[in-house]
Scaffold this motif. Structure first.
Motif, PDB file in Angstrom:
ATOM      1  N   VAL B 240       0.876  -1.172   0.000  1.00  0.00           N
ATOM      2  CA  VAL B 240       0.000   0.000   0.000  1.00  0.00           C
ATOM      3  C   VAL B 240       0.910   1.217   0.000  1.00  0.00           C
ATOM      4  CG1 VAL B 240      -1.818   1.208   1.266  1.00  0.00           C
ATOM      5  CG2 VAL B 240      -1.664  -1.307   1.379  1.00  0.00           C
ATOM      6  N   ASP B 241       0.952   1.937  -1.093  1.00  0.00           N
ATOM      7  CA  ASP B 241       1.907   3.038  -1.201  1.00  0.00           C
ATOM      8  C   ASP B 241       1.487   3.925  -2.369  1.00  0.00           C
ATOM      9  OD1 ASP B 241       4.294   4.641  -1.458  1.00  0.00           O
ATOM     10  OD2 ASP B 241       5.421   3.041  -0.463  1.00  0.00           O
ATOM     11  N   PRO B 242       1.455   5.229  -2.172  1.00  0.00           N
ATOM     12  CA  PRO B 242       1.128   6.106  -3.293  1.00  0.00           C
ATOM     13  C   PRO B 242       2.191   6.080  -4.380  1.00  0.00           C
ATOM     14  CG  PRO B 242       1.616   7.399  -1.312  1.00  0.00           C
ATOM     15  CD  PRO B 242       1.637   5.960  -0.917  1.00  0.00           C
ATOM     16  N   ARG B 243       3.308   5.475  -4.059  1.00  0.00           N
ATOM     17  CA  ARG B 243       4.430   5.417  -4.987  1.00  0.00           C
ATOM     18  C   ARG B 243       4.678   3.958  -5.344  1.00  0.00           C
ATOM     19  NH1 ARG B 243      10.153   5.223  -4.341  1.00  0.00           N
ATOM     20  NH2 ARG B 243       9.763   4.541  -2.221  1.00  0.00           N
ATOM     21  N   PHE B 244       4.997   3.702  -6.589  1.00  0.00           N
ATOM     22  CA  PHE B 244       5.340   2.342  -7.014  1.00  0.00           C
ATOM     23  C   PHE B 244       6.779   2.096  -6.561  1.00  0.00           C
ATOM     24  CE2 PHE B 244       6.490  -0.794 -10.430  1.00  0.00           C
ATOM     25  CZ  PHE B 244       5.486  -1.722 -10.174  1.00  0.00           C
ATOM     26  N   SER B 245       6.895   1.737  -5.302  1.00  0.00           N
ATOM     27  CA  SER B 245       8.200   1.534  -4.682  1.00  0.00           C
ATOM     28  C   SER B 245       8.841   0.276  -5.241  1.00  0.00           C
ATOM     29  CB  SER B 245       8.016   1.385  -3.169  1.00  0.00           C
ATOM     30  OG  SER B 245       7.189   0.262  -2.905  1.00  0.00           O
ATOM     31  N   VAL B 246      10.090   0.033  -4.853  1.00  0.00           N
ATOM     32  CA  VAL B 246      10.755  -1.211  -5.252  1.00  0.00           C
ATOM     33  C   VAL B 246       9.935  -2.407  -4.777  1.00  0.00           C
ATOM     34  CG1 VAL B 246      12.758  -2.659  -4.773  1.00  0.00           C
ATOM     35  CG2 VAL B 246      13.083  -0.284  -5.476  1.00  0.00           C
ATOM     36  N   ALA B 247       9.442  -2.317  -3.543  1.00  0.00           N
ATOM     37  CA  ALA B 247       8.629  -3.420  -3.005  1.00  0.00           C
ATOM     38  C   ALA B 247       7.334  -3.570  -3.803  1.00  0.00           C
ATOM     39  CB  ALA B 247       8.331  -3.173  -1.531  1.00  0.00           C
ATOM     40  N   ALA B 248       6.720  -2.432  -4.179  1.00  0.00           N
ATOM     41  CA  ALA B 248       5.476  -2.492  -4.961  1.00  0.00           C
ATOM     42  C   ALA B 248       5.712  -3.239  -6.271  1.00  0.00           C
ATOM     43  CB  ALA B 248       4.951  -1.088  -5.233  1.00  0.00           C
ATOM     44  N   GLY B 249       6.921  -3.105  -6.818  1.00  0.00           N
ATOM     45  CA  GLY B 249       7.273  -3.788  -8.057  1.00  0.00           C
ATOM     46  C   GLY B 249       7.293  -5.302  -7.919  1.00  0.00           C
ATOM     47  N   LYS B 250       7.270  -5.787  -6.688  1.00  0.00           N
ATOM     48  CA  LYS B 250       7.299  -7.230  -6.449  1.00  0.00           C
ATOM     49  C   LYS B 250       5.958  -7.746  -5.932  1.00  0.00           C
ATOM     50  CE  LYS B 250      12.162  -6.747  -5.439  1.00  0.00           C
ATOM     51  NZ  LYS B 250      12.505  -7.095  -6.835  1.00  0.00           N
ATOM     52  N   ALA B 251       4.984  -6.831  -5.814  1.00  0.00           N
ATOM     53  CA  ALA B 251       3.756  -7.171  -5.101  1.00  0.00           C
ATOM     54  C   ALA B 251       2.763  -7.932  -5.975  1.00  0.00           C
ATOM     55  CB  ALA B 251       3.107  -5.891  -4.576  1.00  0.00           C
ATOM     56  N   ASP B 252       1.976  -8.799  -5.318  1.00  0.00           N
ATOM     57  CA  ASP B 252       0.819  -9.395  -5.977  1.00  0.00           C
ATOM     58  C   ASP B 252      -0.269  -8.340  -6.115  1.00  0.00           C
ATOM     59  OD1 ASP B 252       1.489 -12.444  -5.883  1.00  0.00           O
ATOM     60  OD2 ASP B 252       2.022 -11.639  -3.925  1.00  0.00           O
ATOM     61  N   HIS B 253      -0.364  -7.487  -5.102  1.00  0.00           N
ATOM     62  CA  HIS B 253      -1.341  -6.397  -5.138  1.00  0.00           C
ATOM     63  C   HIS B 253      -0.651  -5.104  -4.736  1.00  0.00           C
ATOM     64  CE1 HIS B 253      -4.794  -9.144  -5.416  1.00  0.00           C
ATOM     65  NE2 HIS B 253      -4.146  -9.902  -4.547  1.00  0.00           N
ATOM     66  N   TRP B 254      -0.621  -4.156  -5.649  1.00  0.00           N
ATOM     67  CA  TRP B 254      -0.162  -2.814  -5.283  1.00  0.00           C
ATOM     68  C   TRP B 254      -1.391  -1.917  -5.192  1.00  0.00           C
ATOM     69  CZ3 TRP B 254       1.076   1.484  -9.138  1.00  0.00           C
ATOM     70  CH2 TRP B 254       1.431   2.653  -8.454  1.00  0.00           C
ATOM     71  N   LEU B 255      -1.585  -1.318  -4.042  1.00  0.00           N
ATOM     72  CA  LEU B 255      -2.710  -0.410  -3.847  1.00  0.00           C
ATOM     73  C   LEU B 255      -2.162   1.014  -3.785  1.00  0.00           C
ATOM     74  CD1 LEU B 255      -4.706  -2.385  -1.103  1.00  0.00           C
ATOM     75  CD2 LEU B 255      -4.712  -2.697  -3.566  1.00  0.00           C
ATOM     76  N   PRO B 256      -2.271   1.760  -4.887  1.00  0.00           N
ATOM     77  CA  PRO B 256      -1.732   3.128  -4.904  1.00  0.00           C
ATOM     78  C   PRO B 256      -2.671   4.082  -4.180  1.00  0.00           C
ATOM     79  CG  PRO B 256      -2.557   2.533  -7.085  1.00  0.00           C
ATOM     80  CD  PRO B 256      -2.872   1.374  -6.176  1.00  0.00           C
ATOM     81  N   ILE B 257      -2.600   4.040  -2.894  1.00  0.00           N
ATOM     82  CA  ILE B 257      -3.578   4.715  -2.037  1.00  0.00           C
ATOM     83  C   ILE B 257      -3.354   6.223  -2.038  1.00  0.00           C
ATOM     84  CG2 ILE B 257      -2.156   4.575   0.067  1.00  0.00           C
ATOM     85  CD1 ILE B 257      -4.765   3.709   1.535  1.00  0.00           C
ATOM     86  N   LYS B 258      -4.448   6.938  -1.850  1.00  0.00           N
ATOM     87  CA  LYS B 258      -4.319   8.388  -1.659  1.00  0.00           C
ATOM     88  C   LYS B 258      -3.600   8.612  -0.330  1.00  0.00           C
ATOM     89  CE  LYS B 258      -7.437  12.244  -1.909  1.00  0.00           C
ATOM     90  NZ  LYS B 258      -8.860  12.580  -1.778  1.00  0.00           N
ATOM     91  N   PRO B 259      -2.555   9.433  -0.336  1.00  0.00           N
ATOM     92  CA  PRO B 259      -1.775   9.600   0.894  1.00  0.00           C
ATOM     93  C   PRO B 259      -2.660  10.060   2.057  1.00  0.00           C
ATOM     94  CG  PRO B 259      -0.688  10.704  -0.950  1.00  0.00           C
ATOM     95  CD  PRO B 259      -2.011  10.221  -1.453  1.00  0.00           C
ATOM     96  N   GLY B 260      -2.378   9.503   3.218  1.00  0.00           N
ATOM     97  CA  GLY B 260      -3.080   9.933   4.425  1.00  0.00           C
ATOM     98  C   GLY B 260      -4.361   9.191   4.717  1.00  0.00           C
ATOM     99  N   THR B 261      -4.673   8.175   3.899  1.00  0.00           N
ATOM    100  CA  THR B 261      -5.962   7.501   4.106  1.00  0.00           C
ATOM    101  C   THR B 261      -5.805   6.022   4.466  1.00  0.00           C
ATOM    102  OG1 THR B 261      -6.214   6.876   1.770  1.00  0.00           O
ATOM    103  CG2 THR B 261      -7.005   9.063   2.397  1.00  0.00           C
ATOM    104  N   ASP B 262      -4.613   5.630   4.863  1.00  0.00           N
ATOM    105  CA  ASP B 262      -4.353   4.212   5.175  1.00  0.00           C
ATOM    106  C   ASP B 262      -5.296   3.681   6.255  1.00  0.00           C
ATOM    107  OD1 ASP B 262      -1.208   3.801   4.020  1.00  0.00           O
ATOM    108  OD2 ASP B 262      -1.880   5.826   4.489  1.00  0.00           O
ATOM    109  N   LEU B 263      -5.625   4.557   7.213  1.00  0.00           N
ATOM    110  CA  LEU B 263      -6.478   4.105   8.310  1.00  0.00           C
ATOM    111  C   LEU B 263      -7.870   3.688   7.789  1.00  0.00           C
ATOM    112  CD1 LEU B 263      -7.038   3.546  11.238  1.00  0.00           C
ATOM    113  CD2 LEU B 263      -7.102   5.999  11.679  1.00  0.00           C
ATOM    114  N   ALA B 264      -8.370   4.396   6.791  1.00  0.00           N
ATOM    115  CA  ALA B 264      -9.668   4.012   6.217  1.00  0.00           C
ATOM    116  C   ALA B 264      -9.580   2.623   5.583  1.00  0.00           C
ATOM    117  CB  ALA B 264     -10.100   5.044   5.178  1.00  0.00           C
TER     118      ALA B 264
END
Lengths: 173, 736
Positions: B240-264
């Protein structure tokens, strides 16, 4: 050598370990990282590759070398004999991977697969340091070696296969 | 050539390291043509084991020394945190040791603070000056008026000094500016924080979920090793990251979340787990309290509700919730490390803790192990005497009831007269570059100007040293012995840091500096040992450890311990109920939400982006950016901006831009990285660049300093953390 691109995080530990092990002069390196991104937000694909000399089976650098300094050594590694090298850069022009540079002391330098370590039974510095275990080095002729096993189990590619030079670094996908 | 391709690359013993030179296959293959690769000669004529300090993970290292020079540093295979491998920084210790910009002599300020004008003095003069200052503070304002900022393992001697002196004002930005909220959030839920190194059993996880945590770019050696091992064994990965990080590049699911809304998102995941009955019923029944209240609380926190906040489609939220649950209990939702983002960070990490509880991962294999530790008796010091006054780390009348450590930013505030219950009048600053580490650097400068005394103990002429009255040049970690390291971990162990070479220049180890100061201010009784080696070996001996083995191997590893419920350990929850507290009565009693609630953060105004920052695997904040060895591969930062957003601004990839924040603070120029790998509502840069200290001759003027742009924060009311992702920036082309 195999490079598991699924594990590599492009941290460059391999680059720095190589520089330290081989006393590579400032401003040069024998291995490097390529971070490739494809697609458009948010449908993206990324691949990280730790790249180096491919120690080709049909090495164009060896063909290009006028003095015999660049040669295929015992075991198949492509090496440069320092005192035979005049620094003419013909090999640099011939290499499809841009893997070579001129050492400030005049000869052309590049990855040696750390054969000075292999002779002691140690893996190359880049392989030994890697915190993601993405690099593996070993005997392709031995079906039980880790590299052979990885190539059996995984899809892989080599870089610039169209050159026909038979690169020996495999990128697992 | 006499060799076929299939004979390529033969290595004896395949890395077992056991095949000695000249044995069998090794010698037959390599060198058969009489042209071996010349040995580069970087192996040492001695090898000294120690542990690293390029970051604070403390990996075991082997330091090769040849003709008195450290030639290379490699991982110590016997050390459980390095397992023979290192991150890029670990190799780069030589770049610190041989940094030509190192502090070489003690310095005393020649004119006003910030004027960067010093004269070199002998140690005796410098120490006398500091001692006089410390005595003066004690007489005039009381010992509590002295604060210590410390980050780094050599700081232990100064912590001890401060305690003996009578002050509890010992602070590190690593708490309230970094990992503090997750410690508070996990402590409230499980009765214990995750600590450092974290007790995450990532290696055995079948599913890993990262929220904003960019493992691989954020490079803690063991953690990245475990991450890679899990991936190589087929573990699932949700990022879960607004940025396609190195880890996101390896993910089964990348959730490009709007920053600041992780709690939702977290609340919606919890909703799905409960609504679909996917949680670990037996585990929750046995170990947790408050399930009914949680169920009621999240009844309306549907994926559809979360969609409007997060921009993550409801079906994706449901699918990932099921994905997480499918791997439980070996499903690890990582607590993160730098988590001071939006001021509701403890509540967000509470939600992460609750989610882990529902997955049954705490105490489970592949979740969070219950760490073991070697018992190491304290050095038998003279008793410290009366309890010092509580730290002045909050504004007058303000209490952060769930803070576990001193709030560094609060101590800084308390140095502005009249702000806190009492004024802080003196700072000892050990290896902490406060002008880049604390938000709102203007306030830091104001606080410094109000001090009677500021002393910097450092290796490099970092920005903070320019503000000090006295600068004490410390020896690097390769030149000194520090406190033993025996953290709670998967296996119990104790490691020693020992001098690899003699201190260069006129630098001195921290233990020596602290002891010399103690002698000068009447606290000699608290430093009875000859040197830190004697101290460390006394402790090791008292613990019944083999001191010779420790010095030879750098580490003593204890017997494997049972660290999971599967191993037969029963978890103990140090909470009021003695159970996992899904619903937190202590929070309710203190007037806070007993269950986490999501409040949308303020949006960036049109034309502006939320400023986010993170890490480079090659650097530890601004501490290493002057390291020429490391910086050769990472010499500057870039501003990440969504490519379409950049196009709309008429900015091209690679061009020099300036970032301007909501308070019109302008950054140093840096290159634009126009990329698909980030949302269009935020901008990102790596922290630690943009130095302006004249003594940092390499790092000075390279890249931009994000800290300068953090001119506002949102304070976490539970533990005082400074949420820093609340600044907005516009991006301009650099004017020639």
């Amino acid at each position: 050598m195999t490079v598991d691109t699924r594990l590599c995080v492009a941290c460059k530990a391999c680059v720095l370990a190589c520089k330290a092990e081989n006393a590579v002069p400032d401003g040069f390196c024998r291995d490097w990282l390529v971070e490739e991104t494809r697609g458009e937000f948010p449908d993206l694909h990324a691949q990280n590759r730790s790249e180096r000399c491919n120690h080709c089976s049909e090495p164009p650098c060896v063909d290009a070398c006028p003095t015999g300094a660049s040669h295929v050594a015992g075991g198949g590694a492509v090496l440069v004999t320092h005192d035979k090298c005049t620094g003419c850069k013909a090999c640099i022009a011939a290499c499809p991977y841009d893997a070579r540079y001129v050492h400030p002391q005049g000869w052309v330098d590049k990855c040696t697969f750390c054969l000075h370590r292999a002779r002691r039974g140690e893996k190359p510095a880049c392989v030994s340091v890697c915190p993601t275990f993405c690099l593996e080095f070993g005997d392709l002729a031995d079906p039980d070696s880790d590299v052979s096993r990885r190539l059996r189990e995984r899809r892989y590619k080599v870089l610039h296969p169209e050159t026909g030079c038979g690169p020996n670094v495999y990128f697992l996908e | 050539m006499g060799y076929t391709r299939r004979e390529f690359i033969r290595i004896a013993g395949a890395g077992a390291g056991a095949a000695a030179a000249g044995s069998g296959l090794a010698s037959r293959w390599w060198g058969a043509d009489g042209d071996p690769v010349p040995d580069p000669g970087t192996d040492g004529d001695k090898v000294v084991p120690s542990f690293c300090e390029l970051c604070f993970w403390k990996c075991g290292i082997l330091c090769h020394v040849k003709d008195g020079r450290v030639t290379k540093i490699v991982g110590n295979p016997k050390h459980p945190l390095s397992r023979g491998r290192l991150c890029p920084r670990g190799t780069g210790g030589t770049g610190l040791l041989y940094d030509p910009d190192r502090l070489k002599k003690p310095l005393v300020r020649a004119n006003g603070r910030g004027g960067q004008s010093f004269r070199e003095v002998e140690w005796s003069e410098a120490l006398d000056r500091v001692a006089d200052g410390l005595k003066g503070l004690r007489e005039k304002y009381g010992p509590e008026s002295l604060a210590l900022y410390t980050h780094g393992y050599g700081g232990s001697w100064f912590k001890h000094l401060l305690r003996a002196y009578g002050s509890a004002n010992v602070a590190a930005p690593s708490y309230a500016q970094c990992r503090g909220p997750r410690e508070a959030g996990f402590r409230l839920t499980f009765g214990q924080g995750v600590g450092s190194p974290e007790n995450t059993d990532m290696e055995n996880a079948r599913c890993i979920t990262l929220l904003g945590s960019h493992l691989g770019e954020n490079m803690h050696n063991t953690q990245v090793q475990d991450f890679a091992l899990a991936l190589s064994r087929g573990a699932g990965l949700v990022v879960v990251d607004p940025r396609f990080s190195v880890a996101a590049g390896k993910a089964d699911h990348w959730l490009p979340i709007k920053p600041g809304t992780d709690l939702a998102l977290l609340l919606a995941w919890i909703h799905v787990l409960l609504a679909e009955g996917l949680y670990d019923r037996d585990y929750v029944d046995k170990y947790a309290v408050g399930l009914d209240k949680l169920r009621e609380h999240v009844a309306d926190k549907t994926p559809e509700w979360a969609y409007t906040a997060t921009t993550i489609p409801p079906e994706k939220i449901v699918a990932t919730a099921r994905f997480l649950a499918g791997a439980r209990p070996a499903s690890l939702v990582h607590p993160g490390r730098h988590v001071t983002w939006y001021g509701d960070d403890t509540q967000r990490t509470r939600a992460i803790a609750i989610l882990n509880a529902l997955l049954g991962s705490w105490g489970r294999r592949g979740g969070f192990f219950l760490p073991a530790q070697l018992p190491l008796p304290k050095y038998p010091y003279t008793h410290y005497g009366t309890e010092p006054k509580p730290p002045a780390d909050a504004a007058k009348g303000r209490v952060y009831p769930f803070a576990d450590e001193t709030i560094a930013s609060g101590v800084c505030d308390a140095s502005i007269p009249g702000t806190a219950d009492y004024d802080i009048k003196g700072w000892l600053v050990y290896g902490t570059n406060l002008l880049l580490a604390l938000p709102e650097p203007e306030k830091t400068r104001k606080a410094i100007q109000a001090l009677d005394l500021i002393v910097a103990i450092d290796v490099l002429p970092a920005e903070i040293t320019g503000w000090a009255d006295v600068v004490l040049p410390e020896a690097t970690y390769l030149e000194r012995c520090d406190e033993l390291d025996a953290p709670p971990w998967r296996v119990p162990f104790a490691a020693v840091r020992q001098p690899v070479v003699e201190p260069m220049y006129d630098s001195k180890p921290g233990w020596w500096i602290a002891r010399e100061l103690a002698h000068r201010i009447g606290l000699a009784d608290y430093f009875p040992w000859k040197d830190s080696v004697e101290y460390a070996m006394q402790r090791a001996h008292a613990a019944g450890l083999d001191c010779d083995a420790m010095r030879r191997d750098g580490v003593v590893v204890g017997a494997p311990a049972a660290v999971t419920i599967e191993d037969g350990v029963e978890p103990v929850f140090d909470t009021p109920s003695g159970k996992i507290e899904l619903y937190s009565q202590p929070l309710a009693d203190a007037g806070f939400d007993p269950l986490p609630n999501f409040t949308p953060p303020e949006e960036p105004p049109p034309g502006m982006f939320r400023l986010l920052f993170g890490r480079s695997p090659v650097h530890t904040f601004g501490r290493t950016t002057n390291n020429r060895f490391l910086s050769e591969v990472a010499s500057t930062n870039e501003l990440w901006l969504n490519r379409r957003a950049a196009d709309e601004l008429g900015l091209a990839d690679g061009e020099q831009v300036v970032v301007v924040n909501q308070d019109e603070v302008r950054s140093e120029p840096l290159a634009l990285r126009a990329t698909q790998r980030i949302r269009s509502d935020c901008a990102y840069m790596v922290h630690g660049y943009g130095h302006d200290a004249p003594g940092l001759r390499f790092a000075r003027g390279r890249g931009a300093n994000d800290t300068r742009l953090v001119t506002r924060t949102k304070i976490d009311p539970l533990m005082g953390g400074t949420g820093m992702n609340v600044n907005f920036v516009r991006v301009e082309r650099r004017q020639p």
